[in-house]
Design a protein around this motif. Structure first.
Motif, PDB file in Angstrom:
ATOM      1  N   SER A   1       1.061  -1.076  -0.023  1.00 16.80           N
ATOM      2  CA  SER A   1       0.328   0.132  -0.046  1.00 16.80           C
ATOM      3  C   SER A   1       0.465   0.758   0.207  1.00 16.80           C
ATOM      4  O   SER A   1       1.873   1.154   0.914  1.00 16.80           O
ATOM      5  N   PRO A   2       0.444   2.465  -1.075  1.00 15.42           N
ATOM      6  CA  PRO A   2       1.689   3.266  -0.893  1.00 15.42           C
ATOM      7  C   PRO A   2       0.973   4.281   0.447  1.00 15.42           C
ATOM      8  O   PRO A   2       2.048   4.411   0.797  1.00 15.42           O
ATOM      9  N   LEU A   3      -0.314   3.647   0.452  1.00 15.54           N
ATOM     10  CA  LEU A   3      -0.103   4.636   1.635  1.00 15.54           C
ATOM     11  C   LEU A   3      -0.213   3.995   2.882  1.00 15.54           C
ATOM     12  O   LEU A   3       1.005   4.862   3.954  1.00 15.54           O
ATOM     13  N   ALA A   4       0.584   3.085   3.738  1.00 17.38           N
ATOM     14  CA  ALA A   4       1.289   2.852   4.352  1.00 17.38           C
ATOM     15  C   ALA A   4       2.723   2.747   4.083  1.00 17.38           C
ATOM     16  O   ALA A   4       3.816   2.506   5.160  1.00 17.38           O
ATOM     17  N   LYS A   5       3.152   2.884   2.875  1.00 15.93           N
ATOM     18  CA  LYS A   5       4.235   3.078   2.567  1.00 15.93           C
ATOM     19  C   LYS A   5       4.856   4.487   3.331  1.00 15.93           C
ATOM     20  O   LYS A   5       5.991   4.918   3.971  1.00 15.93           O
ATOM     21  N   LEU A   6       4.126   5.677   2.931  1.00 16.42           N
ATOM     22  CA  LEU A   6       4.503   7.136   3.034  1.00 16.42           C
ATOM     23  C   LEU A   6       4.337   7.313   4.612  1.00 16.42           C
ATOM     24  O   LEU A   6       4.913   7.755   5.028  1.00 16.42           O
TER      25      LEU A   6
ATOM     26  N   LYS B   1       7.836   9.150  18.463  1.00 15.81           N
ATOM     27  CA  LYS B   1       6.707   8.402  17.822  1.00 15.81           C
ATOM     28  C   LYS B   1       5.143   9.168  18.009  1.00 15.81           C
ATOM     29  O   LYS B   1       4.675   9.775  17.360  1.00 15.81           O
ATOM     30  N   GLU B   2       4.767   9.699  19.699  1.00 18.82           N
ATOM     31  CA  GLU B   2       3.556  10.987  19.645  1.00 18.82           C
ATOM     32  C   GLU B   2       4.269  12.199  18.325  1.00 18.82           C
ATOM     33  O   GLU B   2       2.882  12.273  17.471  1.00 18.82           O
ATOM     34  N   ILE B   3       4.830  12.233  17.812  1.00 19.21           N
ATOM     35  CA  ILE B   3       5.137  13.720  17.373  1.00 19.21           C
ATOM     36  C   ILE B   3       4.922  13.355  15.661  1.00 19.21           C
ATOM     37  O   ILE B   3       4.115  13.900  14.531  1.00 19.21           O
ATOM     38  N   ALA B   4       5.947  11.777  15.732  1.00 20.37           N
ATOM     39  CA  ALA B   4       5.709  10.753  14.566  1.00 20.37           C
ATOM     40  C   ALA B   4       4.259  11.420  14.057  1.00 20.37           C
ATOM     41  O   ALA B   4       3.261  11.084  12.866  1.00 20.37           O
ATOM     42  N   ASP B   5       3.136  10.316  14.633  1.00 17.35           N
ATOM     43  CA  ASP B   5       2.112  10.564  14.284  1.00 17.35           C
ATOM     44  C   ASP B   5       1.352  11.615  13.653  1.00 17.35           C
ATOM     45  O   ASP B   5       0.106  11.461  13.419  1.00 17.35           O
ATOM     46  N   SER B   6       1.679  12.357  14.366  1.00 16.26           N
ATOM     47  CA  SER B   6       1.167  13.931  14.170  1.00 16.26           C
ATOM     48  C   SER B   6       1.431  14.592  12.843  1.00 16.26           C
ATOM     49  O   SER B   6       0.827  14.902  12.017  1.00 16.26           O
ATOM     50  N   TYR B   7       2.890  14.389  12.648  1.00 11.36           N
ATOM     51  CA  TYR B   7       3.135  14.403  10.842  1.00 11.36           C
ATOM     52  C   TYR B   7       2.371  13.685  10.607  1.00 11.36           C
ATOM     53  O   TYR B   7       1.808  14.398   9.198  1.00 11.36           O
ATOM     54  N   VAL B   8       2.416  12.721  10.818  1.00  7.87           N
ATOM     55  CA  VAL B   8       1.241  11.573   9.383  1.00  7.87           C
ATOM     56  C   VAL B   8       0.430  12.119   9.666  1.00  7.87           C
ATOM     57  O   VAL B   8      -0.504  12.363   7.832  1.00  7.87           O
ATOM     58  N   ASP B   9      -0.734  11.977   9.988  1.00  7.51           N
ATOM     59  CA  ASP B   9      -1.953  12.840  10.428  1.00  7.51           C
ATOM     60  C   ASP B   9      -2.342  14.208  10.179  1.00  7.51           C
ATOM     61  O   ASP B   9      -3.085  14.330   8.718  1.00  7.51           O
TER      62      ASP B   9
ATOM     63  N   PHE C   1      -0.033  14.994   7.597  1.00  6.08           N
ATOM     64  CA  PHE C   1       0.119  15.276   6.066  1.00  6.08           C
ATOM     65  C   PHE C   1      -1.318  14.323   5.322  1.00  6.08           C
ATOM     66  O   PHE C   1      -1.498  15.439   4.229  1.00  6.08           O
ATOM     67  N   PHE C   2      -2.089  14.247   6.166  1.00  2.00           N
ATOM     68  CA  PHE C   2      -2.734  12.792   5.389  1.00  2.00           C
ATOM     69  C   PHE C   2      -4.370  13.302   5.398  1.00  2.00           C
ATOM     70  O   PHE C   2      -5.437  13.272   4.778  1.00  2.00           O
ATOM     71  N   HIS C   3      -4.144  14.254   6.237  1.00  2.00           N
ATOM     72  CA  HIS C   3      -5.827  14.673   7.049  1.00  2.00           C
ATOM     73  C   HIS C   3      -5.973  16.299   6.995  1.00  2.00           C
ATOM     74  O   HIS C   3      -7.030  17.151   6.659  1.00  2.00           O
TER      75      HIS C   3
END
Length: 197
Positions: free
Chosen positions: A80-85, A177-185, A187-189
């Motif tokens: 999945s491209p999303l999982a890769k990103l 990890k929390e910061i990384a998760d925030s960045y993911v959210d 970018f995607f949302h």
């Protein structure tokens, strides 16, 4: 360059150089001060590095090699491209907090490279950016992403994630990890949710 293939003394000089360049800038740093911080005599640095320019180049080469290798390994075999990103963003953010001095210098001091070294590092940066462009393009083709401009999106993403080396504080309230998760959210949302234009 790999830290497993260089001497302990060279590693110390390398790490202290990254810290010094971050603190005072490349142009404001001297080999004399670097030697003092590394606990060696001034001339001893030349047993390990030919010049201050070589040290700067090696910091950048080390950083870009690690980023390319780590992200490539992380996304290998993921369909999945999303999982890769998501994985790539987390690796990028986490690496920029672990080797913060090196990543900061690699981002801030590109202008201080001589022409030959500049071209080499830009080529490595382009190769790294290509990983993200390919993930975005794959996401578009599979209908998982809607992106108007792959180049702008990839550069905006990388600039956002790279910026963490400028402000991250290990004693802050959020974990890496929390910061990384925030960045993911982010970018995607985004930040607007369902607010209409």
């Amino acid at each position: 360059m790999s830290t497993t293939t260089i001497s302990t003394r060279k590693t110390i000089i390398f790490r202290e150089a990254a810290h010094l360049f971050r603190e005072k800038g490349y142009s404001g740093s001297t080999l004399r001060e670097l030697a003092k911080r590394a606990g060696v005599k001034g001339g001893s640095i030349y047993h390990h590095f030919n010049s201050k320019q070589e040290i700067l180049f090696m910091i950048m080469e080390y950083t870009m090699t690690n980023l390319i290798t780590k992200v490539s390994r992380e996304i290998e075999g993921v369909e999945s491209p999303l999982a890769k990103l998501r994985s790539a963003i987390r690796v990028h953010v986490e690496y920029h907090t672990v080797d913060a001095d090196e990543t900061y210098v690699a981002d801030a001091e590109l202008r201080s490279l001589d022409v030959t070294n500049y071209k080499k590092i830009v080529k490595m940066r382009d190769r790294y950016e290509r990983l993200y462009k390919d993930m975005l393009q794959e996401g578009i083709e599979k209908g998982e992403l809607v992106v108007d401009n792959v180049t702008i999106s990839s550069r905006a993403l990388l600039q956002m994630c790279t910026g963490i080396s400028y402000w991250y504080n290990p004693e802050g309230p959020l974990s890496i990890k929390e910061i990384a998760d925030s960045y993911v959210d982010l970018f995607f949302h985004g930040v607007c949710g369902n607010v209409a234009n």
